[in-house]
Design a protein around this motif. Sequence first.
Motif, PDB file in Angstrom:
ATOM      1  N   LEU A  84       6.280 -50.533  14.621  1.00 25.64           N
ATOM      2  CA  LEU A  84       5.054 -50.644  13.848  1.00 25.64           C
ATOM      3  C   LEU A  84       4.538 -52.076  13.949  1.00 25.64           C
ATOM      4  O   LEU A  84       5.267 -52.986  14.349  1.00 25.64           O
ATOM      5  N   ALA A  85       3.293 -52.293  13.562  1.00 18.06           N
ATOM      6  CA  ALA A  85       2.684 -53.623  13.672  1.00 18.06           C
ATOM      7  C   ALA A  85       3.313 -54.619  12.712  1.00 18.06           C
ATOM      8  O   ALA A  85       3.415 -55.801  13.020  1.00 18.06           O
ATOM      9  N   GLY A  86       3.729 -54.150  11.542  1.00 23.49           N
ATOM     10  CA  GLY A  86       4.316 -55.051  10.554  1.00 23.49           C
ATOM     11  C   GLY A  86       5.650 -54.525  10.067  1.00 23.49           C
ATOM     12  O   GLY A  86       6.014 -53.371  10.310  1.00 23.49           O
ATOM     13  N   ALA A  94      11.379 -40.570   2.071  1.00 28.77           N
ATOM     14  CA  ALA A  94      11.323 -39.512   3.083  1.00 28.77           C
ATOM     15  C   ALA A  94      11.387 -38.158   2.395  1.00 28.77           C
ATOM     16  O   ALA A  94      12.091 -37.986   1.399  1.00 28.77           O
ATOM     17  N   GLU A  95      10.630 -37.194   2.949  1.00 25.45           N
ATOM     18  CA  GLU A  95      10.635 -35.830   2.435  1.00 25.45           C
ATOM     19  C   GLU A  95      10.563 -34.880   3.622  1.00 25.45           C
ATOM     20  O   GLU A  95       9.817 -35.127   4.571  1.00 25.45           O
ATOM     21  N   TYR A  96      11.338 -33.802   3.553  1.00 27.81           N
ATOM     22  CA  TYR A  96      11.329 -32.789   4.616  1.00 27.81           C
ATOM     23  C   TYR A  96      10.935 -31.458   3.998  1.00 27.81           C
ATOM     24  O   TYR A  96      11.614 -30.956   3.107  1.00 27.81           O
ATOM     25  N   LYS A  97       9.797 -30.919   4.452  1.00 33.74           N
ATOM     26  CA  LYS A  97       9.289 -29.671   3.887  1.00 33.74           C
ATOM     27  C   LYS A  97       8.550 -28.898   4.961  1.00 33.74           C
ATOM     28  O   LYS A  97       7.731 -29.469   5.694  1.00 33.74           O
ATOM     29  N   ASP A  98       8.824 -27.604   5.059  1.00 35.66           N
ATOM     30  CA  ASP A  98       8.149 -26.701   5.998  1.00 35.66           C
ATOM     31  C   ASP A  98       8.193 -27.218   7.442  1.00 35.66           C
ATOM     32  O   ASP A  98       7.220 -27.126   8.176  1.00 35.66           O
ATOM     33  N   GLY A  99       9.326 -27.795   7.838  1.00 33.93           N
ATOM     34  CA  GLY A  99       9.492 -28.246   9.216  1.00 33.93           C
ATOM     35  C   GLY A  99       8.832 -29.570   9.547  1.00 33.93           C
ATOM     36  O   GLY A  99       8.782 -29.963  10.706  1.00 33.93           O
ATOM     37  N   VAL A 100       8.330 -30.272   8.526  1.00 32.44           N
ATOM     38  CA  VAL A 100       7.678 -31.564   8.762  1.00 32.44           C
ATOM     39  C   VAL A 100       8.378 -32.639   7.943  1.00 32.44           C
ATOM     40  O   VAL A 100       8.549 -32.508   6.728  1.00 32.44           O
ATOM     41  N   LEU A 101       8.804 -33.696   8.625  1.00 33.95           N
ATOM     42  CA  LEU A 101       9.381 -34.858   7.965  1.00 33.95           C
ATOM     43  C   LEU A 101       8.249 -35.821   7.652  1.00 33.95           C
ATOM     44  O   LEU A 101       7.499 -36.209   8.545  1.00 33.95           O
ATOM     45  N   SER A 102       8.111 -36.203   6.380  1.00 34.96           N
ATOM     46  CA  SER A 102       7.073 -37.143   5.959  1.00 34.96           C
ATOM     47  C   SER A 102       7.737 -38.422   5.471  1.00 34.96           C
ATOM     48  O   SER A 102       8.592 -38.380   4.592  1.00 34.96           O
ATOM     49  N   LEU A 103       7.332 -39.533   6.062  1.00 28.38           N
ATOM     50  CA  LEU A 103       7.861 -40.833   5.672  1.00 28.38           C
ATOM     51  C   LEU A 103       6.745 -41.668   5.065  1.00 28.38           C
ATOM     52  O   LEU A 103       5.652 -41.731   5.618  1.00 28.38           O
ATOM     53  N   SER A 104       7.023 -42.293   3.942  1.00 33.78           N
ATOM     54  CA  SER A 104       6.105 -43.243   3.341  1.00 33.78           C
ATOM     55  C   SER A 104       6.791 -44.596   3.462  1.00 33.78           C
ATOM     56  O   SER A 104       7.857 -44.812   2.871  1.00 33.78           O
ATOM     57  N   LEU A 105       6.192 -45.498   4.250  1.00 36.38           N
ATOM     58  CA  LEU A 105       6.825 -46.768   4.586  1.00 36.38           C
ATOM     59  C   LEU A 105       5.953 -47.929   4.111  1.00 36.38           C
ATOM     60  O   LEU A 105       5.062 -48.391   4.830  1.00 36.38           O
ATOM     61  N   PRO A 106       6.194 -48.419   2.882  1.00 30.94           N
ATOM     62  CA  PRO A 106       5.403 -49.541   2.376  1.00 30.94           C
ATOM     63  C   PRO A 106       5.604 -50.789   3.246  1.00 30.94           C
ATOM     64  O   PRO A 106       6.703 -51.052   3.729  1.00 30.94           O
ATOM     65  N   LYS A 107       4.527 -51.523   3.393  1.00 38.21           N
ATOM     66  CA  LYS A 107       4.593 -52.758   4.178  1.00 38.21           C
ATOM     67  C   LYS A 107       5.281 -53.842   3.358  1.00 38.21           C
ATOM     68  O   LYS A 107       5.121 -53.914   2.141  1.00 38.21           O
ATOM     69  N   LYS A 108       6.036 -54.669   4.058  1.00 37.84           N
ATOM     70  CA  LYS A 108       6.683 -55.804   3.406  1.00 37.84           C
ATOM     71  C   LYS A 108       5.622 -56.852   3.127  1.00 37.84           C
ATOM     72  O   LYS A 108       4.762 -57.115   3.963  1.00 37.84           O
ATOM     73  N   ALA A 109       5.662 -57.429   1.947  1.00 40.36           N
ATOM     74  CA  ALA A 109       4.701 -58.481   1.588  1.00 40.36           C
ATOM     75  C   ALA A 109       4.891 -59.671   2.524  1.00 40.36           C
ATOM     76  O   ALA A 109       6.018 -60.052   2.829  1.00 40.36           O
ATOM     77  N   PRO A 110       3.788 -60.247   2.990  1.00 41.70           N
ATOM     78  CA  PRO A 110       3.925 -61.397   3.879  1.00 41.70           C
ATOM     79  C   PRO A 110       4.568 -62.565   3.144  1.00 41.70           C
ATOM     80  O   PRO A 110       4.311 -62.795   1.965  1.00 41.70           O
ATOM     81  N   THR A 111       5.422 -63.261   3.844  1.00 42.84           N
ATOM     82  CA  THR A 111       6.080 -64.412   3.237  1.00 42.84           C
ATOM     83  C   THR A 111       5.214 -65.646   3.451  1.00 42.84           C
ATOM     84  O   THR A 111       4.542 -65.780   4.473  1.00 42.84           O
ATOM     85  N   ASP A 112       5.239 -66.519   2.470  1.00 44.55           N
ATOM     86  CA  ASP A 112       4.480 -67.764   2.597  1.00 44.55           C
ATOM     87  C   ASP A 112       5.137 -68.645   3.648  1.00 44.55           C
ATOM     88  O   ASP A 112       6.360 -68.788   3.677  1.00 44.55           O
ATOM     89  N   GLN A 113       4.313 -69.205   4.484  1.00 46.37           N
ATOM     90  CA  GLN A 113       4.839 -70.110   5.501  1.00 46.37           C
ATOM     91  C   GLN A 113       5.058 -71.470   4.869  1.00 46.37           C
ATOM     92  O   GLN A 113       4.264 -71.929   4.046  1.00 46.37           O
ATOM     93  N   LYS A 114       6.130 -72.092   5.231  1.00 44.76           N
ATOM     94  CA  LYS A 114       6.450 -73.404   4.695  1.00 44.76           C
ATOM     95  C   LYS A 114       6.181 -74.441   5.770  1.00 44.76           C
ATOM     96  O   LYS A 114       6.601 -74.290   6.907  1.00 44.76           O
ATOM     97  N   ARG A 115       5.463 -75.460   5.364  1.00 43.14           N
ATOM     98  CA  ARG A 115       5.163 -76.528   6.298  1.00 43.14           C
ATOM     99  C   ARG A 115       6.203 -77.630   6.120  1.00 43.14           C
ATOM    100  O   ARG A 115       6.448 -78.098   5.009  1.00 43.14           O
TER     101      ARG A 115
END
Length: 145
Positions: free
Chosen positions: A109-111, A120-141
Amino acid sequence: MSNLTRFDPFSLDPVVSDLFQGFFRPMRSMATPQDDELASMKIDVTENDGAYTVKAELPGLDKKDIDVHIDGRIVSINAKVERNKEEKEGERVIRRERYTGAFSRSFSLAGEVDDAKATAEYKDGVLSLSLPKKAPTDQKRLTIS
């Protein structure tokens, strides 16, 4: 300038053509159409601002035979299938077919995914995944001394 003719074994008579094509075609004599669907697991991936959603077609499986791994941006779906089919005529077994196999599909995936919040849920032959994006981390200079 010479005129070369390209040899095409499939342009030969039908018997030879079938022989050549059959030689290069994978054997699937015992596979059912449903098994073919499994071997080519079809997936849809959608994205919104906060999450990715994945839908994978896995017909006829038991959810205990499906395994999903998330490693940063990489999502892997693994499944195993065991099918036993027996046709009887009276008490004699006329035909017995067994199919056992495992297959997997991995994609990036992009992120990165917040695997602690993924579901994850499996119903009627379809696997459904809900994948929340990780919050971007602050860059430290860093200060250069």
